[in-house]
Design a protein around this motif. Structure first.
Motif, short mmCIF file in Angstrom:
data_model
loop_
_atom_site.label_atom_id
_atom_site.label_comp_id
_atom_site.label_asym_id
_atom_site.label_seq_id
_atom_site.Cartn_x
_atom_site.Cartn_y
_atom_site.Cartn_z
N GLY A 197 13.51 25.00 -11.08
CA GLY A 197 13.18 23.73 -10.46
C GLY A 197 11.70 23.41 -10.58
N GLU A 198 11.33 22.19 -10.21
CA GLU A 198 9.95 21.74 -10.34
C GLU A 198 8.99 22.56 -9.49
OE1 GLU A 198 9.72 17.61 -9.52
OE2 GLU A 198 10.92 17.01 -11.28
N ASP A 199 9.48 23.08 -8.38
CA ASP A 199 8.59 23.88 -7.53
C ASP A 199 8.41 25.31 -8.05
OD1 ASP A 199 11.03 24.99 -7.04
OD2 ASP A 199 10.96 24.81 -4.86
N GLY A 200 9.12 25.63 -9.14
CA GLY A 200 9.00 26.96 -9.73
C GLY A 200 9.78 28.04 -9.04
N GLN A 201 10.44 27.72 -7.92
CA GLN A 201 11.17 28.72 -7.16
C GLN A 201 12.68 28.56 -7.27
OE1 GLN A 201 9.57 31.26 -5.62
NE2 GLN A 201 7.70 30.40 -6.50
N TYR A 244 23.13 25.45 -7.18
CA TYR A 244 21.94 26.23 -6.86
C TYR A 244 22.30 27.72 -6.92
CZ TYR A 244 19.69 21.94 -5.34
OH TYR A 244 19.15 20.68 -5.31
N VAL A 245 21.39 28.49 -7.46
CA VAL A 245 21.59 29.93 -7.61
C VAL A 245 20.92 30.64 -6.44
CG1 VAL A 245 21.22 31.93 -9.11
CG2 VAL A 245 21.64 29.67 -10.12
N VAL A 246 21.68 31.45 -5.71
CA VAL A 246 21.16 32.12 -4.52
C VAL A 246 21.56 33.59 -4.55
CG1 VAL A 246 21.20 30.01 -3.13
CG2 VAL A 246 23.21 31.50 -3.16
N PRO A 247 20.81 34.44 -3.83
CA PRO A 247 21.17 35.87 -3.80
C PRO A 247 22.53 36.07 -3.12
CG PRO A 247 18.93 35.50 -2.98
CD PRO A 247 19.58 34.15 -3.06
N SER A 248 23.18 37.16 -3.47
CA SER A 248 24.45 37.53 -2.85
C SER A 248 24.43 39.01 -2.54
CB SER A 248 25.61 37.21 -3.79
OG SER A 248 26.85 37.59 -3.22
N GLU A 249 24.98 39.38 -1.40
CA GLU A 249 25.05 40.79 -1.03
C GLU A 249 26.06 41.52 -1.92
OE1 GLU A 249 25.89 41.29 3.06
OE2 GLU A 249 24.04 40.33 3.75
N ALA A 250 25.88 42.82 -2.04
CA ALA A 250 26.84 43.63 -2.80
C ALA A 250 28.22 43.51 -2.17
CB ALA A 250 26.39 45.09 -2.83
N PRO A 251 29.26 43.37 -2.97
CA PRO A 251 30.62 43.24 -2.42
C PRO A 251 31.10 44.55 -1.81
CG PRO A 251 30.71 43.44 -4.79
CD PRO A 251 29.26 43.36 -4.44
N GLU A 252 32.16 44.46 -1.04
CA GLU A 252 32.74 45.66 -0.41
C GLU A 252 33.18 46.67 -1.47
OE1 GLU A 252 36.42 46.85 2.64
OE2 GLU A 252 36.07 44.76 2.04
N TYR A 253 33.77 46.16 -2.56
CA TYR A 253 34.22 47.02 -3.65
C TYR A 253 33.43 46.68 -4.90
CZ TYR A 253 38.18 47.46 -0.47
OH TYR A 253 38.95 47.67 0.64
N HIS A 254 33.02 47.71 -5.65
CA HIS A 254 32.32 47.46 -6.91
C HIS A 254 33.20 46.57 -7.79
CE1 HIS A 254 30.59 48.33 -10.90
NE2 HIS A 254 29.47 48.50 -10.22
N PRO A 255 32.64 45.51 -8.39
CA PRO A 255 33.49 44.54 -9.10
C PRO A 255 34.37 45.13 -10.19
CG PRO A 255 31.14 44.16 -9.53
CD PRO A 255 31.22 45.09 -8.38
#
Length: 420
Positions: free
Chosen positions: A137-141, A163-174
């Protein structure tokens, strides 16, 4: 292209994405509105000039998907310009079985961005791959994800952005979501169907099918005990199984069976889905042989389903030990249509002693056996997967004493368990 990806797009905002960075997964998700989250760790070190893309293999047919994934990796490594980093990635619906889609994340730091983009445009025109670009984005973030579509012979970005945002690790490895009947097979029919569909592209598949029983051998209790000896290479399996054969007057069989030996090199080159189906069917050929021999004498088997499953699970699940499916998971259950041994002995050995024995043997090893030699984590995951398999579970035996001492210890186990 649209027909292939429409089922995915229906639940697209619910998907989580995982990119392997330095052996550890980095997770992110997407959303239609931004709520102040920081950019995922994956994008923290992306320079302003870098361009980022994801490529997900979305063919509906599992065999075509497996073949194309392997070919796509070769294509990217061969044709992308210098300065491009390619990392394994996947997309999945948390806790939803068979929802995993594999692919690659591309960070383009090259001086030829048009060359990279041209390659991606060709892929989306002709192949079962879904391409997304990621824009700062224009703000660089803030970062946004844009899906590419194909229409009227031209490739273009879809207007929809997330929008791309962080996600916590799932309960089971994918990767555990797709293990069942993909990395590990739990029935004759499931493995048979994979090889049957390979007949047109792999001529050797027909040769395998000619060696198979018409269906899974009847799972009845053998008249005589069946003892399986498991363990990593150089733990003494051959010495022990041959000694047990001689002392018990037993038949000695091996899995994969000898009849598949000329075909192993060919199937070891194939993607995991096809390779695992080949080895799974080898267990059913061995089971038929065991059933015939166990009607008249005790049977010793050098490796069986435990090996097939343990190596497959450890290979499929990346990262640390805690990523393995938990004890009691259905991935560790014995196939309901496969002959069940009376006793399974797992030989274990100190890693350094095992390496010394391997050096003394000086024999060629498979890719997975080479991985055992230099990757302690992989070895630990294989051994732990062995221990978690049930129905029957392994009985662990220390293989570091002399061959005679190990033989005596196993004979005591056999007397107690099998009354021989």
């Amino acid at each position: 292209m649209a027909r292939r990806v429409m089922p995915l797009l229906g639940r697209w905002p619910s998907r989580v994405f995982s990119v392997e960075l330095d052996g550890a997964p980095c997770y992110f998700s997407i959303q239609e509105k931004h709520r102040g989250e920081e950019a995922p760790r994956l994008f923290a070190k992306v320079r302003e000039r870098d361009r980022c893309f994801s490529l997900l293999v979305c063919a509906g047919d599992a065999i075509r998907r497996a073949k194309f994934y392997a070919e796509l990796k070769e294509t990217l490594l061969r044709d992308l310009p210098p300065g491009c980093d390619v990392s394994p990635m996947s997309s999945f619906l948390p806790n939803v079985r068979d929802s995993l889609i594999k692919g690659f994340f591309l960070k383009d730091s090259s001086d030829s961005p048009s060359k990279s983009e041209g390659l991606l445009r060709d892929l989306i025109r002709h192949d079962p791959v879904l391409v997304c670009s990621y824009l700062r984005g224009e703000d660089g973030q803030l970062w946004t994800q844009h899906l590419w579509s194909h229409a009227d012979g031209q490739t273009m970005d879809m207007s929809k952005e997330y929008y791309v945002v962080p996600s916590e690790a799932p309960e089971y490895h994918p990767s555990t979501l797709n293990i069942i009947n993909s990395d590990v097979f739990y029935s004759f029919e499931e493995a048979y169907e994979v090889l049957k569909k390979c007949g047109d592209i792999i001529p050797e598949a027909t040769s395998v099918m000619e060696l198979l029983p018409s269906r899974a051998p009847a799972r009845r209790k053998p008249d005589f005990p069946v003892i399986v000896v498991e363990g990593l290479d150089a733990t003494g399996k051959t010495t022990l199984t041959e000694s047990l054969r001689d002392t018990l007057g037993a038949a000695l069989l091996r899995s994969p069976p000898q009849c598949l030996s000329p075909l192993r090199a060919r199937f070891d080159q194939e993607p995991p889905l096809i390779r695992r189906a080949f080895y799974a069917l080898g267990n059913y050929i061995t089971a038929e042989q065991v059933g015939q021999e166990a009607s008249k004498t005790p049977v010793i088997v050098d490796r069986f389903w435990h090996s097939t499953a343990a190596y497959a699970i450890a290979t499929a699940v990346s990262g640390p030990m805690c990523n393995l499916p938990a004890e009691g998971s259905e991935v560790y259950r014995w196939p309901s249509d496969l002959l069940q041994p009376s006793l399974v002995v797992l030989l274990t050995l100190d890693p350094e002693e095992r390496k010394r024995r391997l050096r003394d043997r000086g024999q060629g090893k498979t890719e997975e056996e080479q991985e055992l030699d230099h990757n302690q984590l992989f070895r630990l995951k294989v051994e732990e997967a062995y221990r978690r398999i049930n129905g029957p579970a392994c009985v662990t035996v220390d293989a570091s004493p002399s061959a005679d001492q190990v033989l005596q210890q196993v004979q005591l186990l056999i007397r107690g368990k099998c009354h021989l």
